[in-house]
Design an enzyme around this catalytic site. Structure first.
Site, PDB file in Angstrom:
ATOM      1  CD  GLN A 122      43.499  33.202  32.570  1.00  0.00           C
ATOM      2  OE1 GLN A 122      44.079  33.726  33.519  1.00  0.00           O
ATOM      3  NE2 GLN A 122      42.222  32.847  32.637  1.00  0.00           N
ATOM      4  CG  HIS A 186      43.911  34.155  37.767  1.00  0.00           C
ATOM      5  ND1 HIS A 186      43.132  34.137  38.890  1.00  0.00           N
ATOM      6  CD2 HIS A 186      43.060  33.906  36.736  1.00  0.00           C
ATOM      7  CE1 HIS A 186      41.872  33.892  38.572  1.00  0.00           C
ATOM      8  NE2 HIS A 186      41.810  33.744  37.250  1.00  0.00           N
ATOM      9  CD  GLU A 282      37.258  43.845  43.884  1.00  0.00           C
ATOM     10  OE1 GLU A 282      36.742  43.118  44.742  1.00  0.00           O
ATOM     11  OE2 GLU A 282      38.398  44.363  44.010  1.00  0.00           O
ATOM     12  CE1 TYR A 292      41.897  49.147  47.008  1.00  0.00           C
ATOM     13  CE2 TYR A 292      44.177  48.570  47.504  1.00  0.00           C
ATOM     14  CZ  TYR A 292      43.197  49.525  47.281  1.00  0.00           C
ATOM     15  OH  TYR A 292      43.521  50.873  47.349  1.00  0.00           O
ATOM     16  CE1 TYR A 303      34.550  31.988  36.901  1.00  0.00           C
ATOM     17  CE2 TYR A 303      36.433  30.922  37.934  1.00  0.00           C
ATOM     18  CZ  TYR A 303      35.894  31.976  37.226  1.00  0.00           C
ATOM     19  OH  TYR A 303      36.680  33.034  36.846  1.00  0.00           O
TER      20      TYR A 303
END
Length: 409
Positions: A122, A186, A282, A292, A303
């Site tokens: 990623q 991430h 979100e 948050y 998962y």
């Protein structure tokens, strides 16, 4: 001060919803006819939303005729797109290249001078933004994944686009996340300017169980939105987080993988999109200094199908999302629509959806989602980023290499 705070909290309680979702914008257009929710697939969990409309909002449909054009299909895994003052688009490609695309769809050679990225999984060359004074200083800011001692980090760099547009001059890394890890997941990766000339940067918690708790640590920049100067220092006026080693650049915390940032055109408030696990994607309205909740609270599950942590969705002191999806749509880059070429889109939020393969349109009423529409769902594309151009058209890039232009007919 304590009396004022108590009155404010009481007001929010009487409103029967989260404080952070309750203030009226006052400029929301009428959403028109609202139908059944666009999401018809079963959820991954039986979790109950905290308030009506927090998920599976009713469907809406754009009535204004608009046209969709593919400017080019010749990009290589584009990740970020920004509009230059002359209407051309500056695009980052995940492998570490930056290119300019004209309105005619002509793609430039790769711009040189960009620091080395780690494009594994990623990572890579991620989000970017243009300096508000680009016309005079030609400065560009971008986020990328960088391999350093101890692993990989999310980094922010800046540089000047040369007059010949062939290179970035004096590229400088101005900020690095402080807790490297070997994970290649991430990174977060968006950057944009606030109204005071500082930078918001979204940073992921790097996914693995070892780093996940750092989203709740004030001494780590993982799982955070930070606010820095264009020189990379903590911005003046940042909220003060308590706790040992609290970082002065922190703006909000408790995020999983925040791949979208946008500033509301009327209120100037920061909004954010965030990937959940299985469920729990979100949209958050960011309050400075707020937490948050990830991984303490979430509307998603692992998962594997197991609960995340204690499997709770609400806890005092932790913010609720304005909106969440279950199953996921994988929200990435996003922008608010400004202007009135398509009047019904004014102040609506447009979000690139990866696994959902569409562009999400969210309409609001008093900072709550009043309706959801899925655009370009028939294109079969993973929409990675979307921005609004100087001509008020929307421009979106996809993982498959396309750049779209969306505007009134």
């Amino acid at each position: 001060m304590m009396i004022q705070k108590s009155i404010y909290l009481l007001t929010c309680i009487l409103a029967l919803s989260s404080c952070s979702n309750n203030d009226s914008i006052g400029t929301d257009p009428d959403v028109g006819t609202v139908g059944n929710p666009v999401e018809t697939n079963p959820a991954n969990s039986s979790y109950t939303p905290a308030f009506a409309g927090q998920t599976r909002a009713g469907s809406i449909q754009t009535t204004t005729e608009y046209e969709v054009k593919i400017l080019t299909s010749n990009l290589a895994s584009p990740w970020g797109v920004a509009s230059l003052p002359d209407g051309r688009l500056l695009v980052t490609e995940k492998a570490g290249k930056m290119r300019i695309v004209t309105q005619a769809g002509v793609v430039s050679n790769a711009i040189t001078g960009i620091p080395t990225v780690n494009p594994a999984d990623q990572g890579g060359l991620l989000g970017l933004c243009i300096d508000p004074n680009f016309a005079t200083n030609r400065m560009i800011y971008w986020v990328f994944s960088e391999a350093v001692a101890g692993g990989n980090i999310t980094a922010v760099a800046k540089g000047r686009l040369a007059d010949n547009e062939a290179t970035i001059e004096n590229a400088t890394v101005i900020y690095r996340s402080n807790t490297p890890n070997s994970s290649t997941l991430h990174y977060g990766g968006r950057v944009l300017f606030d109204k005071n000339g500082n930078l918001f940067v979204s940073i992921g918690e790097r996914s693995v169980l070892q780093t996940r708790p750092l989203a709740q640590s004030v001494s780590s920049s993982l799982g955070k939105v930070v606010r820095i100067t264009t020189g990379g220092q903590p911005a003046s006026g940042n909220p003060v987080f308590t706790g040992a080693g609290a970082l002065p650049e922190l703006y909000s915390m408790g995020h999983r993988n925040p791949q979208g940032l946008a500033v509301h055109p009327t209120t100037g408030e920061l909004w954010q999109s965030e990937h959940g696990p299985r469920g729990g994607d979100e949209i958050n309205r960011i309050t400075p200094g707020a937490n948050y909740g990830w991984p303490t609270i979430t509307y998603g599950i692992e998962y594997s199908g197991e609960k995340v942590g204690a499997g709770i969705q609400q806890q005092t002191g932790l913010e609720q999302p304005v909106y969440y999806w279950d199953p996921v749509v994988s929200p990435s880059g996003m922008t608010f629509y400004k202007g009135n070429r398509i009047k019904e889109w004014e102040n609506n939020l447009f979000i690139g959806s990866l696994s959902g393969m569409h562009i999400v349109r969210l309409a609001f009423k008093d900072n709550k989602v009043a309706g959801e529409e899925r655009l370009l769902a028939s294109e079969g594309q993973r929409f990675r980023d979307i921005t609004q151009g100087k001509d008020e058209a929307l421009y979106a890039v996809t993982d498959q290499g396309r750049l779209y232009r969306i505007d009134k007919k």
